[in-house]
Design an enzyme around this catalytic site. Structure first.
Site, PDB file in Angstrom:
ATOM      1  N   SER A 148      -4.964 -10.396  -8.198  1.00  0.00           N
ATOM      2  CA  SER A 148      -5.805  -9.660  -7.243  1.00  0.00           C
ATOM      3  C   SER A 148      -7.182 -10.285  -7.199  1.00  0.00           C
ATOM      4  CB  SER A 148      -5.949  -8.197  -7.652  1.00  0.00           C
ATOM      5  OG  SER A 148      -6.944  -7.557  -6.864  1.00  0.00           O
ATOM      6  N   TYR A 162      -7.499  -1.990 -14.022  1.00  0.00           N
ATOM      7  CA  TYR A 162      -6.773  -2.816 -13.039  1.00  0.00           C
ATOM      8  C   TYR A 162      -7.389  -4.218 -12.996  1.00  0.00           C
ATOM      9  CZ  TYR A 162      -4.738  -4.190  -8.512  1.00  0.00           C
ATOM     10  OH  TYR A 162      -4.073  -4.840  -7.507  1.00  0.00           O
TER      11      TYR A 162
HETATM   12  P1  NDP Z   1       3.259  -1.251  -3.515  1.00  0.00           P
HETATM   13  O1  NDP Z   1       2.910  -0.109  -4.411  1.00  0.00           O
HETATM   14  O2  NDP Z   1       3.255  -1.054  -2.066  1.00  0.00           O
HETATM   15  O3  NDP Z   1       4.678  -1.870  -3.977  1.00  0.00           O
HETATM   16  C1  NDP Z   1       4.836  -2.164  -5.352  1.00  0.00           C
HETATM   17  C2  NDP Z   1       6.155  -2.860  -5.570  1.00  0.00           C
HETATM   18  O4  NDP Z   1       6.252  -3.128  -6.974  1.00  0.00           O
HETATM   19  C3  NDP Z   1       7.333  -2.005  -5.194  1.00  0.00           C
HETATM   20  O5  NDP Z   1       8.394  -2.810  -4.760  1.00  0.00           O
HETATM   21  C4  NDP Z   1       7.678  -1.317  -6.520  1.00  0.00           C
HETATM   22  O6  NDP Z   1       9.035  -0.975  -6.621  1.00  0.00           O
HETATM   23  C5  NDP Z   1       7.366  -2.416  -7.510  1.00  0.00           C
HETATM   24  N1  NDP Z   1       7.064  -1.867  -8.804  1.00  0.00           N
HETATM   25  C6  NDP Z   1       6.026  -1.078  -9.175  1.00  0.00           C
HETATM   26  N2  NDP Z   1       6.134  -0.726 -10.463  1.00  0.00           N
HETATM   27  C7  NDP Z   1       7.278  -1.314 -10.907  1.00  0.00           C
HETATM   28  C8  NDP Z   1       7.953  -1.315 -12.151  1.00  0.00           C
HETATM   29  N3  NDP Z   1       7.484  -0.649 -13.218  1.00  0.00           N
HETATM   30  N4  NDP Z   1       9.098  -2.010 -12.253  1.00  0.00           N
HETATM   31  C9  NDP Z   1       9.614  -2.687 -11.179  1.00  0.00           C
HETATM   32  N5  NDP Z   1       9.029  -2.697  -9.980  1.00  0.00           N
HETATM   33  C10 NDP Z   1       7.877  -2.018  -9.856  1.00  0.00           C
HETATM   34  O7  NDP Z   1       2.238  -2.407  -3.932  1.00  0.00           O
HETATM   35  P2  NDP Z   1       1.726  -3.688  -3.106  1.00  0.00           P
HETATM   36  O8  NDP Z   1       2.810  -4.296  -2.346  1.00  0.00           O
HETATM   37  O9  NDP Z   1       0.466  -3.310  -2.445  1.00  0.00           O
HETATM   38  O10 NDP Z   1       1.310  -4.624  -4.338  1.00  0.00           O
HETATM   39  C11 NDP Z   1       2.108  -5.685  -4.812  1.00  0.00           C
HETATM   40  C12 NDP Z   1       1.278  -6.511  -5.787  1.00  0.00           C
HETATM   41  O11 NDP Z   1       0.113  -6.982  -5.115  1.00  0.00           O
HETATM   42  C13 NDP Z   1       0.782  -5.731  -7.001  1.00  0.00           C
HETATM   43  O12 NDP Z   1       0.813  -6.566  -8.136  1.00  0.00           O
HETATM   44  C14 NDP Z   1      -0.648  -5.396  -6.625  1.00  0.00           C
HETATM   45  O13 NDP Z   1      -1.452  -5.201  -7.761  1.00  0.00           O
HETATM   46  C15 NDP Z   1      -1.041  -6.634  -5.850  1.00  0.00           C
HETATM   47  N6  NDP Z   1      -2.156  -6.467  -4.946  1.00  0.00           N
HETATM   48  C16 NDP Z   1      -2.093  -5.561  -3.908  1.00  0.00           C
HETATM   49  C17 NDP Z   1      -3.180  -5.417  -3.068  1.00  0.00           C
HETATM   50  C18 NDP Z   1      -3.194  -4.456  -1.933  1.00  0.00           C
HETATM   51  O14 NDP Z   1      -4.269  -4.208  -1.374  1.00  0.00           O
HETATM   52  N7  NDP Z   1      -2.070  -3.902  -1.505  1.00  0.00           N
HETATM   53  C19 NDP Z   1      -4.397  -6.214  -3.270  1.00  0.00           C
HETATM   54  C20 NDP Z   1      -4.339  -7.139  -4.365  1.00  0.00           C
HETATM   55  C21 NDP Z   1      -3.253  -7.238  -5.164  1.00  0.00           C
HETATM   56  P3  NDP Z   1       9.535   0.565  -6.831  1.00  0.00           P
HETATM   57  O15 NDP Z   1       9.098   1.341  -5.646  1.00  0.00           O
HETATM   58  O16 NDP Z   1      11.013   0.464  -6.948  1.00  0.00           O
HETATM   59  O17 NDP Z   1       8.887   1.024  -8.090  1.00  0.00           O
END
Ligand code: NDP
Length: 253
Positions: A148, A162
């Site tokens: 991030s 975070y």
């Molecule tokens: P979302 O919350 O929209 O999606 C998260 C994804 O990760 C889902 O597919 C979820 O699956 C999976 N996930 C979460 N926890 C677990 C777990 N314990 N085990 C397996 N899968 C898991 O997040 P984003 O798409 O926004 O974020 C994706 C990445 O990008 C993250 O690392 C986030 O920190 C990073 N990021 C996001 C930003 C943003 O503004 N959106 C900015 C900067 C970085 P399930 O639903 O099955 O749990």
């Protein structure tokens, strides 16, 4: 519907595992890597329907995909997901560590439980999956983690843990790049800025407070992050490694 077979594709015959690929940025990465010709495995923890729908849509476009339930906080489950990827598609070439959680609270009240969970999902799972994947990968392997821009800039309160978790990825990426470079495997960290997903919806009050911080004045789209990841996963990115690459609309500028 168009098929995935018509144009030259950079990832033909590659196998990719996307940790946390059921929704948001991870699902967009899965779609894009599949469109480039890769067989994709997505893990999920709590979204079986979205993961199954993603697999269906990739297969309907002529691609190959598999969804595996694996909580990223569970090291054995993550290792099993790597093994299942190889068992199903024969090898593993690309790992995308995307699973991440965002727990926000001021330092005075941040719970130890949330601290441990953040480290388990955002950091430890990256180590576990990368270790297991590196043992499988050959020349041309790719490990890409979604960090991030908050590793570099944290302009709002409540994000200390975070930011710490994403900063940890910067160092882990550098070190792993040194370990794996001699084997022709690259390791990189993609640092998005605010991207419209369930984690950070572009239509929230929180989003309004962030928009002025971006040079371009808007949230990113999941497809923009996926395109960047697809480039790093491809053969043209072989000389990029150990890097933390920010894609944030100028959030950290
Ligand atoms: P979302 O919350 O929209 O999606 C998260 C994804 O990760 C889902 O597919 C979820 O699956 C999976 N996930 C979460 N926890 C677990 C777990 N314990 N085990 C397996 N899968 C898991 O997040 P984003 O798409 O926004 O974020 C994706 C990445 O990008 C993250 O690392 C986030 O920190 C990073 N990021 C996001 C930003 C943003 O503004 N959106 C900015 C900067 C970085 P399930 O639903 O099955 O749990």
């Amino acid at each position: 519907m168009s098929t995935l077979t018509s144009t030259a594709r950079s990832l033909t015959d590659k196998v990719a595992l996307i940790q946390g690929g059921s929704r948001g940025i991870g699902a967009a990465i899965a779609r894009r890597l599949a469109a480039e010709g890769a067989a994709v495995v997505v893990t999920f923890s709590r979204s079986p329907e979205q993961a199954a729908e993603l697999v269906r849509s990739i297969e309907a476009s002529g691609g190959r995909a598999l969804a595996v339930q694996a909580d990223s906080a569970d090291a054995q489950a993550v290792q099993d997901a790597v093994a299942q990827s190889v068992a199903r598609f024969g090898h593993l070439d690309i790992l995308v560590n995307n699973a991440g959680i965002l727990a926000l609270a001021p330092i005075e009240t941040f719970s130890l439980e949330d601290f441990d969970q953040t480290l388990a999902v955002n950091v430890r799972s990256v180590f576990v999956a990368s270790q297991a994947a590196a043992r499988q990968m050959g020349e041309g392997g790719r490990i890409i983690t979604i960090g991030s821009t908050n590793a570099e800039r944290m302009p709002f309160a409540g994000g200390s843990v975070y930011a710490m978790s994403k900063a940890a990825i910067v160092g882990l990426t550098r070190g792993m790049a040194r370990d794996l470079g001699p084997r022709g495997i690259t390791v990189n960290n993609v640092q998005p800025g605010p991207v419209d997903t369930d984690m950070n919806p572009a239509n929230s009050e929180f989003a309004d407070s962030l928009k002025d911080l971006m040079a371009v004045g808007r949230y990113g789209r999941v497809e923009e992050i996926a395109a960047f990841v697809a480039f790093l996963a491809g053969p043209e990115a072989a000389y990029i490694t150990g890097a933390s690459l920010t894609i944030d609309g100028g959030f950290a500028a």
